[in-house]
Design a protein around this motif. Structure first.
Motif, mmCIF file in Angstrom:
data_model
loop_
_atom_site.group_PDB
_atom_site.id
_atom_site.type_symbol
_atom_site.label_atom_id
_atom_site.label_comp_id
_atom_site.label_asym_id
_atom_site.label_seq_id
_atom_site.Cartn_x
_atom_site.Cartn_y
_atom_site.Cartn_z
ATOM 1 N N ARG A 183 40.532 29.642 -14.587
ATOM 2 C CA ARG A 183 41.004 29.347 -15.941
ATOM 3 C C ARG A 183 39.848 29.342 -16.921
ATOM 4 N NH1 ARG A 183 44.192 25.564 -13.071
ATOM 5 N NH2 ARG A 183 42.804 23.853 -13.689
ATOM 6 N N LEU A 184 38.739 28.725 -16.527
ATOM 7 C CA LEU A 184 37.574 28.663 -17.394
ATOM 8 C C LEU A 184 37.019 30.061 -17.690
ATOM 9 C CD1 LEU A 184 35.439 26.910 -18.800
ATOM 10 C CD2 LEU A 184 34.272 26.695 -16.597
ATOM 11 N N ALA A 185 37.067 30.925 -16.683
ATOM 12 C CA ALA A 185 36.571 32.289 -16.849
ATOM 13 C C ALA A 185 37.576 33.208 -17.544
ATOM 14 C CB ALA A 185 36.209 32.866 -15.483
ATOM 15 N N LEU A 244 28.927 27.967 -16.981
ATOM 16 C CA LEU A 244 29.873 26.853 -16.935
ATOM 17 C C LEU A 244 30.624 26.823 -15.610
ATOM 18 C CD1 LEU A 244 31.299 26.975 -20.571
ATOM 19 C CD2 LEU A 244 29.899 25.154 -19.573
ATOM 20 N N VAL A 245 30.992 27.993 -15.123
ATOM 21 C CA VAL A 245 31.670 28.058 -13.825
ATOM 22 C C VAL A 245 30.722 27.568 -12.720
ATOM 23 C CG1 VAL A 245 32.633 29.616 -12.085
ATOM 24 C CG2 VAL A 245 33.261 29.881 -14.501
ATOM 25 N N ALA A 275 40.467 25.967 -11.365
ATOM 26 C CA ALA A 275 39.862 25.595 -12.642
ATOM 27 C C ALA A 275 38.812 26.615 -13.072
ATOM 28 C CB ALA A 275 39.242 24.206 -12.540
ATOM 29 N N ALA A 276 38.067 27.148 -12.108
ATOM 30 C CA ALA A 276 37.047 28.163 -12.423
ATOM 31 C C ALA A 276 37.690 29.423 -12.975
ATOM 32 C CB ALA A 276 36.241 28.472 -11.164
ATOM 33 N N THR A 319 29.669 31.390 -20.065
ATOM 34 C CA THR A 319 30.887 31.157 -19.292
ATOM 35 C C THR A 319 30.583 31.156 -17.799
ATOM 36 O OG1 THR A 319 32.181 32.253 -21.025
ATOM 37 C CG2 THR A 319 33.247 31.933 -18.892
ATOM 38 N N VAL A 364 32.140 36.712 -13.460
ATOM 39 C CA VAL A 364 32.880 36.299 -14.650
ATOM 40 C C VAL A 364 32.932 37.419 -15.674
ATOM 41 C CG1 VAL A 364 32.805 34.742 -16.639
ATOM 42 C CG2 VAL A 364 32.472 33.837 -14.332
ATOM 43 N N LEU A 393 30.578 23.927 -12.908
ATOM 44 C CA LEU A 393 31.810 23.332 -12.392
ATOM 45 C C LEU A 393 31.756 23.219 -10.877
ATOM 46 C CD1 LEU A 393 34.769 22.390 -12.742
ATOM 47 C CD2 LEU A 393 35.434 24.817 -12.639
#
Length: 201
Positions: free
Chosen positions: A196-198, A162-163, A193-194, A159, A148, A166
């Motif tokens: 986008r989150l990263a 969080l990934v 989704a990972a 972050t 990330v 997820l």
């Protein structure tokens, strides 16, 4: 001359692994019992009976119930940790490498016959028999953090965590939802989704 009586009760066809060893069958039976009845409520006698062997035979392969659980838990993280190491030598960009790791890791968690990941939160996991599992899971978390943060100095470690969370959320989905999308579809959705989150999507 009569033959010797069979040891234990006959094994259930539903529990026999087509090409599995006795050790594999013990792990499989334990995983089912731990996931469905709970770790504390499962005894080594119950595991042996489910496989159809004597407790002495079980103890030949595993000295303690903790050793069985530790091996099961390690099997949920070690393949992904090894895959992350392979990715690091392939020259992939951060987004591509992260996508590949998420797809693989989700596949490991969904592909296990029993949902052993739900046992991650057991208080027993903080004890010594599970030190290697905790260390390997932390190494996998750090692999996510590195991907990330690659080429993006200053990116918060949160972050990456969080990934990682997820990805592991599929454990809860597998437990709570009556049915899941096809594995490939869910792998793709979690990976997208990972990214986008990263901030890599």
């Amino acid at each position: 001359m009569s033959s010797a009586p069979s040891v234990g009760r006959p094994r259930s066809g539903a529990r026999r692994l087509p090409t599995g060893t006795a050790r594999d069958e013990i792990l499989d039976a334990a995983a089912e019992l731990f996931a469905e009845r709970g770790y504390a409520a499962t005894s080594t006698r119950m595991i042996a009976e489910m496989v159809g062997v004597r407790q002495a035979s079980l103890y030949y392969h595993f000295k303690t119930k903790e050793q069985i659980l530790a091996e099961l838990l390690e099997s949920t993280v070690r393949p992904s940790l090894e895959y992350a190491a392979e990715l690091s030598g392939q020259g992939l960009g951060p987004a591509e490498a992260l996508h590949a790791l998420v797809v693989y890791d989700v596949g490991v968690l969904l592909g296990a016959r029993w949902n052993v990941g739900i046992l991650y939160a057991l208080p027993e996991i903080a004890t010594e028999p599970f030190a290697r599992f905790r260390a390997e899971r932390e190494q996998l978390r750090l692999a996510y953090r590195r991907l990330v943060a690659a080429d993006r100095p200053g990116t918060s470690e949160v972050t990456g965590d969080l990934v990682f969370g997820l990805v592991e959320s599929v454990i809860g989905m597998r437990r709570d939802l009556p049915s899941l999308p096809p594995r490939a579809e869910l792998q793709s959705s979690v990976a997208a989704a990972a990214l986008r989150l990263a901030g890599l999507g």
